[in-house]
Enzyme design. Structure first.
Site, PDB file in Angstrom:
ATOM      1  N   LYS A  22       0.854  -1.210   0.000  1.00 27.54           N
ATOM      2  CA  LYS A  22       0.000   0.000   0.000  1.00 27.54           C
ATOM      3  C   LYS A  22       0.884   1.252   0.000  1.00 27.54           C
ATOM      4  O   LYS A  22       0.650   2.203  -0.759  1.00 27.54           O
ATOM      5  CB  LYS A  22      -0.885  -0.010   1.240  1.00 27.54           C
ATOM      6  CG  LYS A  22      -1.434   1.348   1.654  1.00 27.54           C
ATOM      7  CD  LYS A  22      -2.244   1.272   2.917  1.00 27.54           C
ATOM      8  CE  LYS A  22      -1.456   1.436   4.178  1.00 27.54           C
ATOM      9  NZ  LYS A  22      -1.148   2.820   4.559  1.00 27.54           N
ATOM     10  N   ASN A  23       1.952   1.236   0.798  1.00 25.32           N
ATOM     11  CA  ASN A  23       2.763   2.450   0.968  1.00 25.32           C
ATOM     12  C   ASN A  23       3.751   2.675  -0.160  1.00 25.32           C
ATOM     13  O   ASN A  23       4.464   3.675  -0.173  1.00 25.32           O
ATOM     14  CB  ASN A  23       3.479   2.418   2.323  1.00 25.32           C
ATOM     15  CG  ASN A  23       2.497   2.589   3.466  1.00 25.32           C
ATOM     16  OD1 ASN A  23       1.333   2.911   3.239  1.00 25.32           O
ATOM     17  ND2 ASN A  23       2.956   2.360   4.685  1.00 25.32           N
ATOM     18  N   CYS A 120      -3.653  12.376  13.719  1.00 28.88           N
ATOM     19  CA  CYS A 120      -4.384  11.101  13.604  1.00 28.88           C
ATOM     20  C   CYS A 120      -4.157  10.344  14.906  1.00 28.88           C
ATOM     21  O   CYS A 120      -3.508  10.811  15.829  1.00 28.88           O
ATOM     22  CB  CYS A 120      -3.878  10.304  12.405  1.00 28.88           C
ATOM     23  SG  CYS A 120      -2.279   9.568  12.689  1.00 28.88           S
ATOM     24  N   ARG A 125       1.641  14.063  13.282  1.00 25.40           N
ATOM     25  CA  ARG A 125       1.865  13.829  11.834  1.00 25.40           C
ATOM     26  C   ARG A 125       1.984  15.141  11.062  1.00 25.40           C
ATOM     27  O   ARG A 125       1.287  15.394  10.088  1.00 25.40           O
ATOM     28  CB  ARG A 125       0.747  12.963  11.242  1.00 25.40           C
ATOM     29  CG  ARG A 125       0.428  11.695  11.986  1.00 25.40           C
ATOM     30  CD  ARG A 125       1.517  10.669  12.005  1.00 25.40           C
ATOM     31  NE  ARG A 125       1.810  10.100  10.716  1.00 25.40           N
ATOM     32  CZ  ARG A 125       1.127   9.113  10.149  1.00 25.40           C
ATOM     33  NH1 ARG A 125       0.074   8.643  10.741  1.00 25.40           N
ATOM     34  NH2 ARG A 125       1.490   8.635   8.972  1.00 25.40           N
ATOM     35  N   ASP A 309       5.773   0.178  12.010  1.00 29.40           N
ATOM     36  CA  ASP A 309       4.513  -0.427  11.554  1.00 29.40           C
ATOM     37  C   ASP A 309       4.375  -1.879  11.979  1.00 29.40           C
ATOM     38  O   ASP A 309       3.334  -2.494  11.747  1.00 29.40           O
ATOM     39  CB  ASP A 309       4.391  -0.331  10.038  1.00 29.40           C
ATOM     40  CG  ASP A 309       4.192   1.108   9.592  1.00 29.40           C
ATOM     41  OD1 ASP A 309       4.262   1.361   8.381  1.00 29.40           O
ATOM     42  OD2 ASP A 309       3.978   1.968  10.456  1.00 29.40           O
ATOM     43  N   ARG A 401      -8.254  -0.569   5.386  1.00 31.07           N
ATOM     44  CA  ARG A 401      -7.449   0.493   4.735  1.00 31.07           C
ATOM     45  C   ARG A 401      -6.138  -0.054   4.194  1.00 31.07           C
ATOM     46  O   ARG A 401      -5.596   0.451   3.228  1.00 31.07           O
ATOM     47  CB  ARG A 401      -7.144   1.599   5.750  1.00 31.07           C
ATOM     48  CG  ARG A 401      -8.363   2.360   6.194  1.00 31.07           C
ATOM     49  CD  ARG A 401      -7.980   3.581   6.942  1.00 31.07           C
ATOM     50  NE  ARG A 401      -6.962   4.309   6.180  1.00 31.07           N
ATOM     51  CZ  ARG A 401      -6.195   5.269   6.699  1.00 31.07           C
ATOM     52  NH1 ARG A 401      -6.324   5.594   7.952  1.00 31.07           N
ATOM     53  NH2 ARG A 401      -5.313   5.894   5.963  1.00 31.07           N
TER      54      ARG A 401
HETATM   55  C1  EPZ Z   1       4.917   6.687   6.462  1.00 32.30           C
HETATM   56  O1  EPZ Z   1       4.191   7.713   7.108  1.00 32.30           O
HETATM   57  C2  EPZ Z   1       3.960   5.507   6.368  1.00 32.30           C
HETATM   58  N1  EPZ Z   1       2.792   5.895   5.563  1.00 32.30           N
HETATM   59  C3  EPZ Z   1       3.525   5.087   7.772  1.00 32.30           C
HETATM   60  O2  EPZ Z   1       2.719   3.922   7.635  1.00 32.30           O
HETATM   61  C4  EPZ Z   1       4.762   4.727   8.582  1.00 32.30           C
HETATM   62  O3  EPZ Z   1       4.367   4.406   9.901  1.00 32.30           O
HETATM   63  C5  EPZ Z   1       5.734   5.913   8.591  1.00 32.30           C
HETATM   64  O4  EPZ Z   1       6.049   6.313   7.241  1.00 32.30           O
HETATM   65  C6  EPZ Z   1       7.039   5.587   9.306  1.00 32.30           C
HETATM   66  O5  EPZ Z   1       7.649   4.506   8.688  1.00 32.30           O
HETATM   67  C7  EPZ Z   1       2.924   5.922   4.213  1.00 32.30           C
HETATM   68  O6  EPZ Z   1       3.972   5.670   3.657  1.00 32.30           O
HETATM   69  C8  EPZ Z   1       1.672   6.288   3.456  1.00 32.30           C
HETATM   70  P1  EPZ Z   1       7.123   9.935   8.451  1.00 32.30           P
HETATM   71  P2  EPZ Z   1       4.793   9.206   7.114  1.00 32.30           P
HETATM   72  O7  EPZ Z   1       6.981  11.222   7.717  1.00 32.30           O
HETATM   73  O8  EPZ Z   1       5.614   9.454   5.922  1.00 32.30           O
HETATM   74  C9  EPZ Z   1       7.754  13.240  11.765  1.00 32.30           C
HETATM   75  C10 EPZ Z   1       0.913   2.538   8.006  1.00 32.30           C
HETATM   76  O9  EPZ Z   1       0.671   1.928   9.041  1.00 32.30           O
HETATM   77  N2  EPZ Z   1       7.570  14.220  10.691  1.00 32.30           N
HETATM   78  O10 EPZ Z   1       8.216   9.017   8.065  1.00 32.30           O
HETATM   79  O11 EPZ Z   1       3.672  10.150   7.395  1.00 32.30           O
HETATM   80  C11 EPZ Z   1       6.492  12.433  12.066  1.00 32.30           C
HETATM   81  O12 EPZ Z   1       5.648  13.123  12.959  1.00 32.30           O
HETATM   82  C12 EPZ Z   1       1.349   3.976   8.067  1.00 32.30           C
HETATM   83  O13 EPZ Z   1       0.894   2.039   6.858  1.00 32.30           O
HETATM   84  C13 EPZ Z   1       7.720  15.571  10.972  1.00 32.30           C
HETATM   85  O14 EPZ Z   1       7.999  15.967  12.101  1.00 32.30           O
HETATM   86  O15 EPZ Z   1       5.746   9.168   8.377  1.00 32.30           O
HETATM   87  C14 EPZ Z   1       7.066  11.163  12.667  1.00 32.30           C
HETATM   88  O16 EPZ Z   1       7.333  11.385  14.039  1.00 32.30           O
HETATM   89  C15 EPZ Z   1       1.163   4.557   9.442  1.00 32.30           C
HETATM   90  N3  EPZ Z   1       7.540  16.478   9.968  1.00 32.30           N
HETATM   91  C16 EPZ Z   1       8.385  10.978  11.920  1.00 32.30           C
HETATM   92  O17 EPZ Z   1       8.692  12.260  11.345  1.00 32.30           O
HETATM   93  C17 EPZ Z   1       7.242  16.100   8.680  1.00 32.30           C
HETATM   94  O18 EPZ Z   1       7.106  16.963   7.791  1.00 32.30           O
HETATM   95  C18 EPZ Z   1       8.329   9.955  10.790  1.00 32.30           C
HETATM   96  O19 EPZ Z   1       7.179  10.258  10.017  1.00 32.30           O
HETATM   97  C19 EPZ Z   1       7.092  14.709   8.409  1.00 32.30           C
HETATM   98  C20 EPZ Z   1       7.274  13.796   9.428  1.00 32.30           C
END
Ligand code: EPZ
Length: 434
Positions: A22-23, A120, A125, A309, A401
């Site tokens: 999915k991702n 969320c 996020r 995850d 989802r």
């Molecule tokens: C991706 O989310 C995945 N989703 C998530 O999977 C996964 O848990 C996550 O990466 C971590 O591996 C998709 O790929 C669609 P991040 P993402 O940006 O990109 C902080 C699932 O279960 N951050 O890597 O949104 C954030 O708050 C989902 O399939 C900022 O501070 O996660 C977090 O603490 C859930 N500012 C950390 O970085 C930003 O602009 C990592 O988040 C972006 C992120």
């Protein structure tokens, strides 16, 4: 709302097949915005988030074909007629990955109006790092009325260093960079296989990218991109979830159509926990019945570390392990929503900040429990597969989802699991994003 009814106690035996990631599919679908030509993606999973992404692209004027009713594992997308570069709040609030259209829209049309995704269940996020990178590339971004409005006549190549490793941030800005004027160097990038998948598609479309899958990605911007056909990689989190399903039930389960190379941290941790695993071939991993499960600590890290995850699913396994397992969640600030539900089933878990202490083995008893987010739901299914009696899991739309035909796949290897309520149909997405 659909529910799962699960009677625990059956070891899972046989072969279970993994769907596409999915991702990976979500950013790859967004990449279609970058060209007027058709993009065809194969091996996409038939899950709700893909349907949501289809609606999002169609709402902008794209033509998205999701294959025949009974085989929606490929999609053909044409953004030739992209007319309205707006990601509306009604859709974004149900799937925060909608922010992945931000970079490609600015790169292709010079403008994007994207609803802020909001928080969320698992955390705040933010997307501040996406915004910071686009501004560094010359975009002007205004935030008002809950929307981001980004404009740039043409993005300029830049030297970007991510303050934090972000998967969709890396993907969003990679898609912005491929059409930018000049070279973009991105440092402290995410190294997840989903980033590599996206880079492979973009390269097939004519992009010039080096270093995808490492911390530093170098992009030479090009004037335009052409169409491509690409097959999405298997879903490593679904594969890991099934490995734990085999281990927690003491089964003999082969997880097929997966990529063992993407599962190294998960396999190593399961072996440390006493799970007997072998790799019979290039696309399968097998779990054998073992003596007993042993406590083992985890600390979630960005790839190639142990994935956040998989944290909830591992916690369910740890409740059955002999000893004390410390589970540290380093990526998200609120990713223990499954704990209280596991405790209601009889697990012995204490949470202190970002660390959960799990004492096992605990005898789990069936209960009525509530799903809160995608991976927490998977954790509750795993616990119910070993609990004594019949559990009822509510709000399984969270599972729909990101897991394709989850109950059918588990039933095919001996799980007693049924879906109650409406059969899964792509009705209005639920107002919960994670
Ligand atoms: C991706 O989310 C995945 N989703 C998530 O999977 C996964 O848990 C996550 O990466 C971590 O591996 C998709 O790929 C669609 P991040 P993402 O940006 O990109 C902080 C699932 O279960 N951050 O890597 O949104 C954030 O708050 C989902 O399939 C900022 O501070 O996660 C977090 O603490 C859930 N500012 C950390 O970085 C930003 O602009 C990592 O988040 C972006 C992120």
């Amino acid at each position: 709302m659909d529910k799962f009814v699960i009677r625990g106690g059956n070891p899972l035996v046989g072969t279970i097949r993994v769907s596409g990631a999915k991702n990976s599919a979500l950013p790859c679908m967004a990449a279609a915005i970058l060209t007027e030509d058709e993009i065809t993606l194969e091996n996409i999973p038939q899950v709700r988030d893909i349907e949501t992404e289809r609606k999002l692209l169609a709402s902008m004027g794209a033509v998205v074909d999701l294959g025949a009713e009974n085989d929606r594992h490929h999609t053909t997308i044409s953004c030739r007629t992209l007319s309205d570069p707006v990601a509306k709040y009604e859709i974004v609030k149900t799937m925060r990955a909608s922010s992945l259209v931000l970079g490609p829209l600015v790169a292709r049309t010079g403008m994007a109006r994207v609803a802020m995704p909001g928080g969320c269940a698992i955390g705040g996020r933010p997307i501040d790092l996406h915004i910071k990178g686009l501004e560094k590339m010359g975009a002007t971004i205004v935030q008002e009325h809950g929307y981001l409005e980004a404009r740039a006549s043409r993005l300029k190549g830049a030297h970007l260093v991510f303050d934090k490793i972000t998967v969709t941030g890396t993907e969003d800005l990679l898609m912005a960079a491929v059409l930018a004027d000049g070279e973009t160097v991105m440092e402290n990038c995410a190294r997840e296989p989903e980033v590599t998948d996206l880079a492979a598609l973009l390269t097939a479309m004519g992009a010039r990218i080096e270093g995808a899958g490492t911390s530093t990605i170098r992009v030479q911007g090009v004037a335009s991109l052409h169409g491509a056909r690409y097959r999405i990689n298997p879903d490593r989190i679904e594969a890991g979830t099934f490995l734990i399903a085999g281990a927690i039930t003491g089964g003999d389960l082969t997880v097929a159509d997966c990529n063992p190379d993407h599962l190294r941290a998960i396999i190593a941790k399961l072996e440390e926990a006493g799970v007997r695993i072998d790799i019979p071939g290039p696309d399968s991993v097998r779990v054998h019945p073992g003596e007993r499960l042993l406590a083992a600590d985890i600390s979630t890290e960005e790839y190639p570390g142990f994935p956040t995850d998989m944290q909830a699913q591992y916690m369910a396994l740890a409740t059955q392990a002999d000893g004390v397992s410390l589970i540290k969640e380093n990526i998200f600030e609120n990713r223990f929503m499954h704990v209280q539900e596991l405790v209601r089933m009889g697990a012995n878990i204490k949470v202190d900040g970002r660390t959960a202490t799990v004492r096992g083995p605990a005898k789990l008893s069936a209960a009525a429990v509530m799903c809160s987010d995608l991976r927490a739901s998977a954790s509750l299914v795993l616990a119910a597969l070993v609990a004594d009696g019949e559990s009822i899991l509510d709000r399984v739309y969270h599972m729909d989802r990101g897991y394709e035909r989850f109950e059918e796949k588990l039933r095919s290897v001996g799980a007693e699991i049924q879906r109650m309520g409406n059969v899964f149909a792509p009705r209005e997405p639920q107002p919960v994003a994670d």
